[in-house]
Design a protein around this motif. Structure first.
Motif, PDB file in Angstrom:
ATOM      1  N   LEU A 164      51.353  -1.109  10.507  1.00  0.00           N
ATOM      2  CA  LEU A 164      52.682  -0.656  10.907  1.00  0.00           C
ATOM      3  C   LEU A 164      53.625  -0.840   9.724  1.00  0.00           C
ATOM      4  CD1 LEU A 164      52.955  -2.157  14.523  1.00  0.00           C
ATOM      5  CD2 LEU A 164      51.948   0.016  13.778  1.00  0.00           C
ATOM      6  N   ALA A 165      54.254   0.270   9.306  1.00  0.00           N
ATOM      7  CA  ALA A 165      55.049   0.286   8.075  1.00  0.00           C
ATOM      8  C   ALA A 165      56.466   0.752   8.371  1.00  0.00           C
ATOM      9  CB  ALA A 165      54.389   1.203   7.047  1.00  0.00           C
ATOM     10  N   ASP A 166      57.457   0.087   7.771  1.00  0.00           N
ATOM     11  CA  ASP A 166      58.847   0.470   8.008  1.00  0.00           C
ATOM     12  C   ASP A 166      59.716  -0.068   6.863  1.00  0.00           C
ATOM     13  OD1 ASP A 166      61.239   1.355   9.298  1.00  0.00           O
ATOM     14  OD2 ASP A 166      60.251   1.060  11.239  1.00  0.00           O
ATOM     15  N   GLY A 167      60.974   0.409   6.828  1.00  0.00           N
ATOM     16  CA  GLY A 167      61.914  -0.094   5.843  1.00  0.00           C
ATOM     17  C   GLY A 167      62.477   0.959   4.923  1.00  0.00           C
ATOM     18  N   GLU A 168      62.178   2.235   5.173  1.00  0.00           N
ATOM     19  CA  GLU A 168      62.692   3.296   4.303  1.00  0.00           C
ATOM     20  C   GLU A 168      64.140   3.665   4.641  1.00  0.00           C
ATOM     21  OE1 GLU A 168      62.629   8.065   3.961  1.00  0.00           O
ATOM     22  OE2 GLU A 168      60.847   7.127   4.818  1.00  0.00           O
ATOM     23  N   ALA A 169      64.378   4.026   5.895  1.00  0.00           N
ATOM     24  CA  ALA A 169      65.672   4.612   6.274  1.00  0.00           C
ATOM     25  C   ALA A 169      66.703   3.519   6.550  1.00  0.00           C
ATOM     26  CB  ALA A 169      65.491   5.494   7.507  1.00  0.00           C
ATOM     27  N   ASP A 170      67.791   3.506   5.770  1.00  0.00           N
ATOM     28  CA  ASP A 170      68.899   2.557   5.961  1.00  0.00           C
ATOM     29  C   ASP A 170      68.389   1.138   6.196  1.00  0.00           C
ATOM     30  OD1 ASP A 170      70.743   4.711   5.825  1.00  0.00           O
ATOM     31  OD2 ASP A 170      70.356   5.158   7.936  1.00  0.00           O
ATOM     32  N   PRO A 171      67.650   0.591   5.251  1.00  0.00           N
ATOM     33  CA  PRO A 171      66.991  -0.700   5.497  1.00  0.00           C
ATOM     34  C   PRO A 171      67.970  -1.865   5.622  1.00  0.00           C
ATOM     35  CG  PRO A 171      66.755  -0.066   3.189  1.00  0.00           C
ATOM     36  CD  PRO A 171      67.357   1.109   3.891  1.00  0.00           C
ATOM     37  N   ASP A 172      67.785  -2.651   6.666  1.00  0.00           N
ATOM     38  CA  ASP A 172      68.484  -3.911   6.850  1.00  0.00           C
ATOM     39  C   ASP A 172      67.476  -5.000   6.478  1.00  0.00           C
ATOM     40  OD1 ASP A 172      69.455  -6.324   7.872  1.00  0.00           O
ATOM     41  OD2 ASP A 172      70.371  -5.406   9.625  1.00  0.00           O
ATOM     42  N   GLN A 173      67.592  -5.526   5.262  1.00  0.00           N
ATOM     43  CA  GLN A 173      66.552  -6.412   4.756  1.00  0.00           C
ATOM     44  C   GLN A 173      66.410  -7.684   5.581  1.00  0.00           C
ATOM     45  OE1 GLN A 173      64.336  -5.458   2.698  1.00  0.00           O
ATOM     46  NE2 GLN A 173      65.336  -3.559   2.119  1.00  0.00           N
ATOM     47  N   ALA A 174      67.500  -8.217   6.071  1.00  0.00           N
ATOM     48  CA  ALA A 174      67.424  -9.433   6.879  1.00  0.00           C
ATOM     49  C   ALA A 174      66.661  -9.176   8.175  1.00  0.00           C
ATOM     50  CB  ALA A 174      68.826  -9.961   7.175  1.00  0.00           C
ATOM     51  N   PHE A 175      66.935  -8.022   8.810  1.00  0.00           N
ATOM     52  CA  PHE A 175      66.247  -7.711  10.057  1.00  0.00           C
ATOM     53  C   PHE A 175      64.777  -7.371   9.790  1.00  0.00           C
ATOM     54  CE2 PHE A 175      65.200  -4.724  13.604  1.00  0.00           C
ATOM     55  CZ  PHE A 175      65.222  -5.670  14.608  1.00  0.00           C
ATOM     56  N   LEU A 176      64.511  -6.646   8.702  1.00  0.00           N
ATOM     57  CA  LEU A 176      63.124  -6.355   8.355  1.00  0.00           C
ATOM     58  C   LEU A 176      62.338  -7.647   8.134  1.00  0.00           C
ATOM     59  CD1 LEU A 176      63.641  -3.348   5.920  1.00  0.00           C
ATOM     60  CD2 LEU A 176      62.438  -3.265   8.113  1.00  0.00           C
ATOM     61  N   LYS A 177      62.957  -8.589   7.440  1.00  0.00           N
ATOM     62  CA  LYS A 177      62.288  -9.873   7.201  1.00  0.00           C
ATOM     63  C   LYS A 177      61.916 -10.538   8.526  1.00  0.00           C
ATOM     64  CE  LYS A 177      62.796 -14.273   4.759  1.00  0.00           C
ATOM     65  NZ  LYS A 177      63.685 -15.133   3.940  1.00  0.00           N
ATOM     66  N   LYS A 178      62.814 -10.453   9.499  1.00  0.00           N
ATOM     67  CA  LYS A 178      62.529 -11.011  10.825  1.00  0.00           C
ATOM     68  C   LYS A 178      61.319 -10.338  11.457  1.00  0.00           C
ATOM     69  CE  LYS A 178      64.594 -11.596  15.428  1.00  0.00           C
ATOM     70  NZ  LYS A 178      65.819 -11.374  16.255  1.00  0.00           N
ATOM     71  N   GLN A 221      56.107  -3.291   3.919  1.00  0.00           N
ATOM     72  CA  GLN A 221      57.508  -3.105   3.526  1.00  0.00           C
ATOM     73  C   GLN A 221      57.625  -1.831   2.685  1.00  0.00           C
ATOM     74  OE1 GLN A 221      60.731  -2.748   2.928  1.00  0.00           O
ATOM     75  NE2 GLN A 221      61.256  -4.939   2.938  1.00  0.00           N
ATOM     76  N   LEU A 222      58.524  -0.921   3.135  1.00  0.00           N
ATOM     77  CA  LEU A 222      58.590   0.422   2.541  1.00  0.00           C
ATOM     78  C   LEU A 222      59.864   0.719   1.750  1.00  0.00           C
ATOM     79  CD1 LEU A 222      57.408   2.731   5.476  1.00  0.00           C
ATOM     80  CD2 LEU A 222      56.074   1.987   3.516  1.00  0.00           C
ATOM     81  N   THR A 223      60.753  -0.222   1.572  1.00  0.00           N
ATOM     82  CA  THR A 223      62.051   0.098   0.970  1.00  0.00           C
ATOM     83  C   THR A 223      61.885   0.819  -0.370  1.00  0.00           C
ATOM     84  OG1 THR A 223      63.060  -1.785   2.076  1.00  0.00           O
ATOM     85  CG2 THR A 223      64.247  -0.867   0.212  1.00  0.00           C
ATOM     86  N   ASP A 224      62.765   1.770  -0.627  1.00  0.00           N
ATOM     87  CA  ASP A 224      62.657   2.646  -1.790  1.00  0.00           C
ATOM     88  C   ASP A 224      62.659   1.863  -3.105  1.00  0.00           C
ATOM     89  OD1 ASP A 224      63.064   5.776  -2.443  1.00  0.00           O
ATOM     90  OD2 ASP A 224      64.147   4.575  -3.923  1.00  0.00           O
ATOM     91  N   GLU A 265      63.772   0.887  14.117  1.00  0.00           N
ATOM     92  CA  GLU A 265      63.154  -0.416  14.367  1.00  0.00           C
ATOM     93  C   GLU A 265      63.997  -1.330  15.252  1.00  0.00           C
ATOM     94  OE1 GLU A 265      64.760  -0.439  10.038  1.00  0.00           O
ATOM     95  OE2 GLU A 265      63.774   0.934  11.430  1.00  0.00           O
ATOM     96  N   THR A 266      63.358  -1.824  16.295  1.00  0.00           N
ATOM     97  CA  THR A 266      63.903  -2.877  17.145  1.00  0.00           C
ATOM     98  C   THR A 266      62.762  -3.825  17.477  1.00  0.00           C
ATOM     99  OG1 THR A 266      63.418  -1.829  19.290  1.00  0.00           O
ATOM    100  CG2 THR A 266      65.518  -1.228  18.228  1.00  0.00           C
ATOM    101  N   VAL A 267      63.088  -5.057  17.814  1.00  0.00           N
ATOM    102  CA  VAL A 267      62.054  -6.022  18.191  1.00  0.00           C
ATOM    103  C   VAL A 267      61.320  -5.540  19.441  1.00  0.00           C
ATOM    104  CG1 VAL A 267      61.647  -8.364  19.050  1.00  0.00           C
ATOM    105  CG2 VAL A 267      63.205  -7.993  17.110  1.00  0.00           C
TER     106      VAL A 267
END
Length: 405
Positions: A290-304, A314-317, A269-271
């Motif tokens: 569009l779904a993301d957040g599983e692999a090595d999630p950076d929660q602050a960046f995902l929130k952005k 939001q897919l975090t485990d 994920e990148t902007v």
């Protein structure tokens, strides 16, 4: 003090005036009384012992490669912990982290009241005890004789869509005589029989296992074949970060006309990349999430990314973040209009935990299924109906250990 005794102790006239308000204002007060009674009941139980063990899950078939990883095998052996109280209650669940890392915490837990460690309103009270998060939820449900979704405030659970998350690159196996696309269709037929009406297809064969052009073509052919064979089912695709944004757009052009329920982790994920993908999706009027957040999630960046409306799910485990932390995050997702679907791959236990999170809090668009059987625990109380997963109305997570711990 038991719940009924506590409410009766308020006085019949006083309690009636609060609980039976004709304008409906009594309901929150009734909930407060029930919550206070639950807290008192949990305070009657002290942690007496913590025991570790393992349980084995068996997949119905060999699960193969994805874009980045080799064979996923026939099912994992999982570390679990069992919490017993001085009143004879027992709760158990997956251990979050390793046994070696958490054994040192045991002296600080034994002798503690459950209410000092856990509250139904918020979950596990201290981050340092998050390794026992699932087990504390199960134990509280057992003590209070409530399913976990009811601890989260929902007496009748939200029921959510359910997808098969175990359709991998099995067309490429065995190496000496690859089975081809028919193998994928065979697996989809099996999963259809289980009750799934959503299939998540792993794509990205050209990242590591096939020449790029051949891998792209196979991804397209598999997607088209499943869409044709199962017109009453929804398709999700998961690239496991195996594409560039341009490559993934090429894939979408190759399956033009096929509706995707969601696109998961097509690239890291990148902007910039998600802006490009979002623009293409909007330009082509593709009704997909569009779904993301599983692999090595950076929660602050995902929130952005969610705030920029570049991601939808939001897919975090469920175990990686923790059940309590998911409970805390869900209201924040609702505020930004973001849907949830905690990653559950590998363990049907994680699937079932997610069913309770979704059942109690809603806002979950679908649940990842990992079909499994086990001689160590009874997993049969969960029902699949009309392509949805229904958690049982049983105490805690409703899974009984069959092995002696």
């Amino acid at each position: 003090m038991k719940r009924r005794t506590f409410i009766n102790s308020l006085g019949i006239g006083f309690a009636s005036s609060l609980l039976l308000n004709s304008n409906g204002y009594g309901s929150p007060l009734a909930d407060l009384f029930e919550l206070a009674a639950d807290e008192r009941e949990l305070a009657e139980h002290k942690i007496d012992s913590i025991v570790f063990s393992k349980v084995k899950l068996n997949y119905p078939r060999l699960v193969g490669k994805n874009a980045r990883l080799d064979l996923h095998g026939h099912g994992p052996e999982l570390d679990i912990c069992c919490l017993r109280t001085d009143q004879g209650a027992m709760g158990w669940a997956s251990l979050r982290g390793s046994k070696k890392d958490v054994e040192q915490l045991i002296p600080g837990l034994v002798g503690k009241k459950i209410s000092e460690l856990f509250t139904p309103k918020a979950g596990t009270l201290s981050e340092k005890h998050i390794a026992f998060d699932m087990a504390l939820h199960d134990l509280a449900g057992v003590v209070l004789q409530k399913p976990v979704y009811a601890l989260l405030g929902k007496k009748d659970p939200f029921i959510t869509k359910y997808y098969s998350g175990m359709i991998y690159f099995d067309d490429l196996e065995p190496k000496y005589q690859p089975a081809g696309i028919d193998k994928i269709l065979e697996e989809c037929r099996f999963d259809y029989g289980v009750g799934y009406r959503q299939f998540k297809l792993k794509i990205g064969r050209g990242h590591k296992w096939m020449p790029k052009a051949d891998g792209m073509q196979r991804d397209i052919e598999v997607t088209k074949a499943v869409a044709t064979a199962f017109p009453d089912c929804e398709i999700l695709v998961d690239g496991n970060n195996g594409f560039t944004s341009d490559e993934f757009i090429q894939y979408l052009k190759g399956i033009a006309g096929i509706k995707l329920f969601w696109i998961e982790e097509p690239f890291h994920e990148t902007v910039e990349d998600y802006k490009k993908l979002r623009e293409f999706v909007q330009q082509e009027k593709l009704d997909t999430l569009l779904a993301d957040g599983e692999a090595d999630p950076d929660q602050a960046f995902l929130k952005k990314l969610f705030e920029l409306k570049l991601l939808d799910v939001q897919l975090t485990d469920i175990e990686g973040l923790g059940f309590t932390n998911w409970r805390r995050m869900m209201p924040e997702l609702v505020k930004t209009g973001t849907l949830a679907s905690p990653h559950a791959w590998g363990s049907l236990l994680k699937t079932n935990y997610t069913a309770h999170l979704a059942g109690g809090l809603g806002n979950t668009v679908t649940i990842e299924g990992v079909t499994s059987s086990s001689d160590d625990m009874d997993l049969t109380a969960y029902a699949v109906k009309d392509g949805k997963l229904i958690p049982p109305d049983l105490p805690g997570f409703g899974m009984q250990l069959l092995k002696t711990i």
